[in-house]
Design a protein around this motif. Structure first.
Motif, PDB file in Angstrom:
ATOM      1  N   ARG A   1      54.357 -17.858   3.089  1.00 49.36           N
ATOM      2  CA  ARG A   1      55.112 -17.628   4.326  1.00 49.36           C
ATOM      3  C   ARG A   1      56.602 -17.427   4.035  1.00 49.36           C
ATOM      4  O   ARG A   1      57.224 -18.206   3.311  1.00 49.36           O
ATOM      5  CB  ARG A   1      54.911 -18.839   5.221  1.00 49.36           C
ATOM      6  CG  ARG A   1      55.618 -18.753   6.555  1.00 49.36           C
ATOM      7  CD  ARG A   1      55.185 -19.909   7.427  1.00 49.36           C
ATOM      8  NE  ARG A   1      55.881 -19.920   8.685  1.00 49.36           N
ATOM      9  CZ  ARG A   1      55.536 -20.665   9.716  1.00 49.36           C
ATOM     10  NH1 ARG A   1      54.482 -21.458   9.623  1.00 49.36           N
ATOM     11  NH2 ARG A   1      56.213 -20.628  10.835  1.00 49.36           N
ATOM     12  N   ALA A   2      57.171 -16.368   4.615  1.00 47.59           N
ATOM     13  CA  ALA A   2      58.596 -16.080   4.437  1.00 47.59           C
ATOM     14  C   ALA A   2      59.440 -17.126   5.161  1.00 47.59           C
ATOM     15  O   ALA A   2      59.041 -17.658   6.203  1.00 47.59           O
ATOM     16  CB  ALA A   2      58.920 -14.694   4.959  1.00 47.59           C
ATOM     17  N   THR A   3      60.605 -17.422   4.583  1.00 49.33           N
ATOM     18  CA  THR A   3      61.501 -18.407   5.172  1.00 49.33           C
ATOM     19  C   THR A   3      62.865 -17.785   5.475  1.00 49.33           C
ATOM     20  O   THR A   3      63.161 -16.657   5.066  1.00 49.33           O
ATOM     21  CB  THR A   3      61.708 -19.596   4.212  1.00 49.33           C
ATOM     22  OG1 THR A   3      62.428 -19.120   3.069  1.00 49.33           O
ATOM     23  CG2 THR A   3      60.377 -20.187   3.781  1.00 49.33           C
ATOM     24  N   ILE A   4      63.697 -18.548   6.147  1.00 50.73           N
ATOM     25  CA  ILE A   4      65.065 -18.114   6.432  1.00 50.73           C
ATOM     26  C   ILE A   4      65.827 -17.861   5.130  1.00 50.73           C
ATOM     27  O   ILE A   4      66.620 -16.916   5.025  1.00 50.73           O
ATOM     28  CB  ILE A   4      65.789 -19.172   7.306  1.00 50.73           C
ATOM     29  CG1 ILE A   4      65.286 -19.068   8.756  1.00 50.73           C
ATOM     30  CG2 ILE A   4      67.303 -19.004   7.246  1.00 50.73           C
ATOM     31  CD1 ILE A   4      65.861 -20.106   9.690  1.00 50.73           C
ATOM     32  N   LYS A   5      65.545 -18.679   4.121  1.00 50.40           N
ATOM     33  CA  LYS A   5      66.214 -18.505   2.822  1.00 50.40           C
ATOM     34  C   LYS A   5      65.847 -17.168   2.187  1.00 50.40           C
ATOM     35  O   LYS A   5      66.687 -16.530   1.529  1.00 50.40           O
ATOM     36  CB  LYS A   5      65.850 -19.657   1.890  1.00 50.40           C
ATOM     37  CG  LYS A   5      66.490 -20.991   2.286  1.00 50.40           C
ATOM     38  CD  LYS A   5      66.122 -22.078   1.306  1.00 50.40           C
ATOM     39  CE  LYS A   5      66.777 -23.400   1.695  1.00 50.40           C
ATOM     40  NZ  LYS A   5      66.413 -24.498   0.749  1.00 50.40           N
ATOM     41  N   ASP A   6      64.591 -16.731   2.373  1.00 45.84           N
ATOM     42  CA  ASP A   6      64.167 -15.440   1.815  1.00 45.84           C
ATOM     43  C   ASP A   6      64.957 -14.298   2.443  1.00 45.84           C
ATOM     44  O   ASP A   6      65.381 -13.357   1.768  1.00 45.84           O
ATOM     45  CB  ASP A   6      62.670 -15.229   2.054  1.00 45.84           C
ATOM     46  CG  ASP A   6      61.812 -16.226   1.298  1.00 45.84           C
ATOM     47  OD1 ASP A   6      62.219 -16.621   0.189  1.00 45.84           O
ATOM     48  OD2 ASP A   6      60.755 -16.622   1.826  1.00 45.84           O
ATOM     49  N   ILE A   7      65.131 -14.385   3.785  1.00 47.09           N
ATOM     50  CA  ILE A   7      65.893 -13.345   4.497  1.00 47.09           C
ATOM     51  C   ILE A   7      67.345 -13.362   4.017  1.00 47.09           C
ATOM     52  O   ILE A   7      67.955 -12.320   3.752  1.00 47.09           O
ATOM     53  CB  ILE A   7      65.814 -13.565   6.024  1.00 47.09           C
ATOM     54  CG1 ILE A   7      64.366 -13.493   6.503  1.00 47.09           C
ATOM     55  CG2 ILE A   7      66.674 -12.533   6.764  1.00 47.09           C
ATOM     56  CD1 ILE A   7      64.173 -13.895   7.952  1.00 47.09           C
ATOM     57  N   ALA A   8      67.904 -14.573   3.892  1.00 45.27           N
ATOM     58  CA  ALA A   8      69.302 -14.718   3.472  1.00 45.27           C
ATOM     59  C   ALA A   8      69.520 -14.146   2.070  1.00 45.27           C
ATOM     60  O   ALA A   8      70.510 -13.454   1.812  1.00 45.27           O
ATOM     61  CB  ALA A   8      69.700 -16.193   3.502  1.00 45.27           C
ATOM     62  N   LYS A   9      68.568 -14.430   1.180  1.00 39.16           N
ATOM     63  CA  LYS A   9      68.683 -13.949  -0.193  1.00 39.16           C
ATOM     64  C   LYS A   9      68.665 -12.432  -0.246  1.00 39.16           C
ATOM     65  O   LYS A   9      69.445 -11.806  -0.975  1.00 39.16           O
ATOM     66  CB  LYS A   9      67.542 -14.529  -1.022  1.00 39.16           C
ATOM     67  CG  LYS A   9      67.621 -14.176  -2.502  1.00 39.16           C
ATOM     68  CD  LYS A   9      66.495 -14.869  -3.272  1.00 39.16           C
ATOM     69  CE  LYS A   9      66.574 -14.515  -4.753  1.00 39.16           C
ATOM     70  NZ  LYS A   9      65.477 -15.165  -5.520  1.00 39.16           N
TER      71      LYS A   9
END
Length: 338
Positions: free
Chosen positions: A2-10
């Motif tokens: 599952r994608a997280t907010i950190k993945d989007i931020a990175k």
């Protein structure tokens, strides 16, 4: 995984807190950054964690919807429009059905309030008696948007079409096809859309200098059975219409069914038109002329208005009037012979 907010931020090379604020539609995020975050979130199939969001924002992340019924395509399309907006923002939709009962409508509203929903989207019953409750919600700055059926006496946000204008368009279409004795099945007197569509009927008659005959106006309910009953009244009386303008498709379908069963040719003897473009309009023979409302857009716009209110409780109420269109079909199309 599952994608997280950190993945989007990175991926965007920005901070997780900026992503979080963008997903929450906060005012302090640049629109370009917000759009980029939403685009990447979609690309990564990011699904917000409702529990986490509700803790951060001190909201339930749920929206309450109360409609008269949702078996009809009209309200189900509105629901789809609402969900197209709110789900990407992490909100869930709790759907309640009033069954055209004011008591059930009030019960639905109180249940949703007990669930701590962040706001309400409502289409009132044709006999709504809950103005005091709606006033309480508005006075407490509870986000509230009406769709289609509204309470004209309340200062509240609403999304609708110009029912008066489009009823006039329908009746003018009947007049242009040579009709002069046009029956109006105007629906319940206390329903706002009924009153507006009746006003449109009168407007078209005045415009074309056609004498108003009160005997051609019949109050009805809102169901197919009410159209059947009205058609029997017409057949058994001395009205002798050349067209029937029905305030809704279900009423028109009941009329068509009954007239055909009694040997009346549609449109040869009588033209029949509906309003609101139900799926059954395309199934019944002859296919029914009707006004198509932008139901998906109504739901989408209502959701956007509600989210604005949730974001800023002091938002000024807005009434958004969307366009519609007349779909002319066989029920009002006579074949001209040379």
């Amino acid at each position: 995984m599952r994608a997280t907010i950190k993945d989007i931020a990175k991926k965007l090379n920005i901070s997780p807190s900026t992503v979080s604020r963008a997903l929450a539609d906060r005012w302090d995020v640049n629109p370009e950054t917000r759009n980029a975050v939403l685009e990447v979130a979609k690309e990564l199939n990011y699904v917000p964690n409702p529990i986490s969001l509700s803790l951060k924002l001190q909201q339930s992340m749920t929206i309450g919807l109360v409609v008269p019924e949702y078996t009809n395509s009209f309200f189900s399309n509105i629901m789809t429009g609402i969900k197209s907006v709110i789900e990407s923002r992490g909100y869930s939709l709790l759907i309640m059905q009033s069954g055209e009962s004011p008591a059930m409508e009030l019960k639905n509203l109180k249940i949703l309030e007990s669930k701590l929903v962040d706001g309400f989207i409502v289409s009132v019953t044709h006999q709504t008696a809950n103005l005091d409750y709606y006033n309480e919600l508005l006075n407490s700055n509870t986000p509230l948007v009406f769709v289609n059926r509204i309470c004209p006496s309340l200062t509240a946000s609403a999304v609708l079409i110009d029912d008066r204008k489009w009823a006039s368009v329908v009746v003018e279409h009947l007049i242009e096809n040579g009709c002069r004795r046009i029956v109006c099945l105007r629906g319940p007197k206390n329903l706002s859309v009924s009153r507006e569509r009746y006003a449109g009927y009168l407007m078209a008659l005045r415009k074309h200098h056609i004498h108003f005959d009160g005997n051609l106006v019949i109050d009805t309910g809102i169901f197919i059975e009410d159209g059947i009953e009205a058609a029997h009244r017409i057949l058994e009386g001395d009205i002798k219409p050349d067209a029937i303008f029905c305030f809704s498709d279900p009423v028109a379908i009941g009329v068509v069914k009954t007239l055909k069963e009694n040997g009346v040719n549609i449109p040869g003897d009588i033209l029949v038109s509906g309003f609101s473009e139900s799926r059954k309009a395309l199934i019944i023979e002859p296919n029914l002329t009707s006004v198509e409302q932008p139901t998906f857009e109504i739901g989408k716009t209502a959701a956007e208005l509600l989210l604005e209110q949730i974001k800023n409780k002091k938002t000024t109420p807005r009434r958004v009037v969307l366009e519609a269109r007349l779909n002319v079909r066989e029920s009002t199309t006579r074949k001209h012979t040379k």
